[in-house]
Design an enzyme around this catalytic site. Structure first.
Site, PDB file in Angstrom:
ATOM      1  N   HIS A  47       0.851  -1.188   0.000  1.00 19.15           N
ATOM      2  CA  HIS A  47       0.000   0.000   0.000  1.00 19.15           C
ATOM      3  C   HIS A  47       0.890   1.243   0.000  1.00 19.15           C
ATOM      4  O   HIS A  47       2.019   1.212   0.497  1.00 19.15           O
ATOM      5  CB  HIS A  47      -0.893   0.020   1.232  1.00 19.15           C
ATOM      6  CG  HIS A  47      -1.973  -1.005   1.208  1.00 19.15           C
ATOM      7  ND1 HIS A  47      -3.090  -0.922   2.004  1.00 19.15           N
ATOM      8  CD2 HIS A  47      -2.123  -2.154   0.491  1.00 19.15           C
ATOM      9  CE1 HIS A  47      -3.876  -1.955   1.784  1.00 19.15           C
ATOM     10  NE2 HIS A  47      -3.306  -2.724   0.870  1.00 19.15           N
ATOM     11  N   GLU A  49       0.809   3.927   1.772  1.00 23.84           N
ATOM     12  CA  GLU A  49       1.210   4.404   3.101  1.00 23.84           C
ATOM     13  C   GLU A  49       2.347   3.563   3.668  1.00 23.84           C
ATOM     14  O   GLU A  49       3.312   4.113   4.220  1.00 23.84           O
ATOM     15  CB  GLU A  49       0.014   4.355   4.069  1.00 23.84           C
ATOM     16  CG  GLU A  49      -1.142   5.236   3.675  1.00 23.84           C
ATOM     17  CD  GLU A  49      -2.190   4.534   2.817  1.00 23.84           C
ATOM     18  OE1 GLU A  49      -3.322   5.026   2.757  1.00 23.84           O
ATOM     19  OE2 GLU A  49      -1.868   3.482   2.194  1.00 23.84           O
ATOM     20  N   CYS A  77      -6.140   1.976   5.705  1.00 25.01           N
ATOM     21  CA  CYS A  77      -6.747   0.736   6.183  1.00 25.01           C
ATOM     22  C   CYS A  77      -6.145   0.370   7.544  1.00 25.01           C
ATOM     23  O   CYS A  77      -5.241   1.044   8.040  1.00 25.01           O
ATOM     24  CB  CYS A  77      -6.509  -0.382   5.170  1.00 25.01           C
ATOM     25  SG  CYS A  77      -4.775  -0.910   5.084  1.00 25.01           S
ATOM     26  N   CYS A  80      -2.291  -0.138   7.421  1.00 19.48           N
ATOM     27  CA  CYS A  80      -1.540   1.112   7.307  1.00 19.48           C
ATOM     28  C   CYS A  80      -1.639   1.952   8.582  1.00 19.48           C
ATOM     29  O   CYS A  80      -0.671   2.599   8.983  1.00 19.48           O
ATOM     30  CB  CYS A  80      -2.014   1.894   6.091  1.00 19.48           C
ATOM     31  SG  CYS A  80      -1.653   1.036   4.540  1.00 19.48           S
TER      32      CYS A  80
END
Length: 148
Positions: A47, A49, A77, A80
């Protein structure tokens, strides 16, 4: 936040990782930035992040990002958020919400949706900004898909 949204646009247009971007700053300097690379890396943990946190830690040679701010094109999410917590990020600014993401087909866990968003935002010091700009990334992709 403009840069995080720009990275999300790049990810959307490259079609190799997903329309998500993240930037980490310290003071007025960008320390790290990234797009999602889930699809091109074949790794569900890539991801934007997470990748930005990894890059910031490497650049600053530390696992503690206290004094840093995370800007994400979308509400992070659970994975993260956990990484941001362990990195001791000061604040998280996000564009599109988890509810917005769900409307566009990006699903979080039921536990995330069932949790109290006000408590989550307070605990992780999350502040929503530039929502319309962040949504435009997905709306453009949706419009383009309709014309194919």
């Amino acid at each position: 936040m403009r840069r995080a949204i720009q990275l999300a646009c790049e990810g959307r247009d490259m079609d190799n990782g997903g329309p998500f971007g993240a930037v980490i700053t310290k003071g007025d300097k960008i320390i790290a930035e990234s797009r999602s690379e889930v699809l091109c890396k074949g790794d569900c943990t890539q991801h934007a992040e997470i990748r930005a946190i990894q890059r910031a830690c490497k650049k600053l040679n530390t696992s503690n990002l206290q004094g840093c701010v995370l800007y994400s094109s979308c509400e992070p999410c659970m994975m993260c958020l956990g990484a941001a917590h362990w990195a001791d990020i000061d604040y998280i600014y996000y564009g599109a919400s988890a509810a917005d993401a769900k409307k566009f087909g990006f699903k979080y866990s039921d536990m995330y949706y069932d949790s109290d968003s006000d408590k989550r935002h307070k605990e992780f010091k999350m502040i929503q900004i530039c929502r319309e700009d962040a949504l435009a990334v997905w709306e453009k992709a949706e419009v383009e898909e309709m014309h194919v």
